[in-house]
Motif scaffolding. Sequence first.
Motif, short mmCIF file in Angstrom:
data_model
loop_
_atom_site.label_atom_id
_atom_site.label_comp_id
_atom_site.label_asym_id
_atom_site.label_seq_id
_atom_site.Cartn_x
_atom_site.Cartn_y
_atom_site.Cartn_z
N ARG A 165 -3.07 -66.40 -33.26
CA ARG A 165 -2.18 -66.44 -32.10
C ARG A 165 -2.41 -67.68 -31.24
O ARG A 165 -1.56 -68.02 -30.42
CB ARG A 165 -2.36 -65.18 -31.25
CG ARG A 165 -1.82 -63.92 -31.90
CD ARG A 165 -1.92 -62.73 -30.96
NE ARG A 165 -1.40 -61.52 -31.57
CZ ARG A 165 -2.10 -60.71 -32.34
NH1 ARG A 165 -3.39 -61.00 -32.58
NH2 ARG A 165 -1.56 -59.64 -32.87
N ALA A 166 -3.55 -68.34 -31.39
CA ALA A 166 -3.85 -69.55 -30.61
C ALA A 166 -3.47 -70.82 -31.36
O ALA A 166 -3.71 -71.92 -30.86
CB ALA A 166 -5.34 -69.58 -30.26
N VAL A 175 4.32 -65.95 -25.70
CA VAL A 175 5.15 -64.83 -25.27
C VAL A 175 6.62 -65.03 -25.62
O VAL A 175 7.34 -64.07 -25.90
CB VAL A 175 5.01 -64.56 -23.76
CG1 VAL A 175 3.60 -64.14 -23.41
CG2 VAL A 175 5.43 -65.77 -22.93
N SER A 176 7.09 -66.27 -25.59
CA SER A 176 8.51 -66.50 -25.87
C SER A 176 8.86 -66.02 -27.28
O SER A 176 9.95 -65.46 -27.50
CB SER A 176 8.84 -67.98 -25.73
OG SER A 176 8.04 -68.77 -26.59
N ILE A 209 1.01 -72.71 -26.81
CA ILE A 209 1.06 -71.23 -26.82
C ILE A 209 1.33 -70.77 -25.39
O ILE A 209 0.43 -70.76 -24.54
CB ILE A 209 -0.25 -70.62 -27.35
CG1 ILE A 209 -0.57 -71.15 -28.75
CG2 ILE A 209 -0.16 -69.10 -27.35
CD1 ILE A 209 0.44 -70.76 -29.82
N ASP A 210 2.57 -70.39 -25.11
CA ASP A 210 2.99 -70.11 -23.74
C ASP A 210 2.65 -68.69 -23.32
O ASP A 210 2.71 -67.75 -24.11
CB ASP A 210 4.49 -70.35 -23.60
CG ASP A 210 5.30 -69.57 -24.63
OD1 ASP A 210 5.12 -69.81 -25.83
OD2 ASP A 210 6.11 -68.71 -24.22
N THR A 211 2.32 -68.55 -22.04
CA THR A 211 2.15 -67.23 -21.42
C THR A 211 3.26 -66.93 -20.42
O THR A 211 3.42 -65.79 -19.99
CB THR A 211 0.80 -67.12 -20.70
OG1 THR A 211 0.69 -68.18 -19.74
CG2 THR A 211 -0.35 -67.20 -21.69
N LEU A 311 13.21 -74.44 -26.65
CA LEU A 311 12.38 -74.09 -25.49
C LEU A 311 10.94 -74.55 -25.66
O LEU A 311 10.27 -74.95 -24.70
CB LEU A 311 12.41 -72.58 -25.26
CG LEU A 311 13.73 -71.99 -24.78
CD1 LEU A 311 13.63 -70.46 -24.72
CD2 LEU A 311 14.13 -72.54 -23.41
N LEU A 312 10.44 -74.50 -26.89
CA LEU A 312 9.02 -74.79 -27.12
C LEU A 312 8.74 -76.26 -27.39
O LEU A 312 7.61 -76.72 -27.19
CB LEU A 312 8.51 -73.95 -28.30
CG LEU A 312 8.43 -72.45 -28.03
CD1 LEU A 312 8.22 -71.68 -29.33
CD2 LEU A 312 7.31 -72.13 -27.05
N HIS A 313 9.75 -77.00 -27.84
CA HIS A 313 9.48 -78.37 -28.28
C HIS A 313 10.20 -79.43 -27.46
O HIS A 313 10.15 -80.60 -27.81
CB HIS A 313 9.84 -78.52 -29.76
CG HIS A 313 9.04 -77.64 -30.66
ND1 HIS A 313 9.60 -76.84 -31.63
CD2 HIS A 313 7.70 -77.42 -30.72
CE1 HIS A 313 8.65 -76.16 -32.26
NE2 HIS A 313 7.50 -76.49 -31.72
#
Length: 324
Positions: A165-166, A175-176, A209-211, A311-313
């Motif tokens: 997960r990391a 979380v996304s 790795i978003d929270t 959203l992530l990149h």
Amino acid sequence: MAAETHTVGIAVVGFGNAGAQHVAAVQALPGVRLAAVVESDPAAARRAREAGLPVRPLSEALADPGTDAVAVCLPPGHRPAVLADAVAAGKHLIIEKLPARLPAELDEILAASARAELFSTVMFQHRFALPGPLRDEAPERFADAVGSLLISRPRSADHYREGWRAEPEAAVGGVSVHLGAHYLDLACQLLGEPVAITCLSRTDAVAGIDTELSGHIAFRSGARLTVTVTCRAAARFEQLTVLGRQDWVEVRAGATAGEVDGRPLAAPARPAAELRQDVYRELADALRGGPAPDLSRLDRSSGVVRILDGLLHSVVGANRQVAA
């Protein structure tokens, strides 16, 4: 086509939380059997054996003519080789969410499955909770709509600092992806194809790795959606609201309410375990000669994969256009 009396055999690859949920769905359905559990982790394989499950190597499960389909429940970054082997062996696919890390990877899976004339499906089971009027022509119905999506599920930041997960290459995001993907997928079923994605803010447990993440999505239908997904609040909350020109809909904690064609619309929440069975039932029916899978089709996941990629990149605050 398979005979009407054919018992559909499923091999489940990965026996973590998701894999165990897939096994339960398979075991609950008549006419569907668990052909194998494939698990390389010794502790997880031992748990499967202790539960009386048939643990087999992947090569053996793929060589078995009684294995009709393979459910791939590994972390996203650990799946490509297994998916390629399954398609090469002529097995239909059920892929746990998120089905691909990047749009190009999803396109490769779809192309390989199509060349082999195989069904490719995805475990976005909440699609089956949408009432019938929302399953047909939804993007046209909600053209120019405005919507909001808010998801909160408390998690310690340490949850995203350990193991796969990391690792962004394995997990894709935090979380996304793991909390927001299902409702983002529902938004795409209602609003259609995303064309512009803006990440407004994000907080990471470790790099990539978003929270907590907020963003804005524009769709080809003219609809717009604001999104916030967090694990930093104490409340557990899931709500998608879409306001169209005449119709509106709200999906909250799995229950649907709204107004469509001037008539009230309401559907209670259904247990996730039942919805997972719907995914398997749709594929099993197709393998027995029924209609091809529809709601569980993998190609219907292109929108959510594109949104999460954007959203992530993308740089926070930058508008990212999505290629057609």
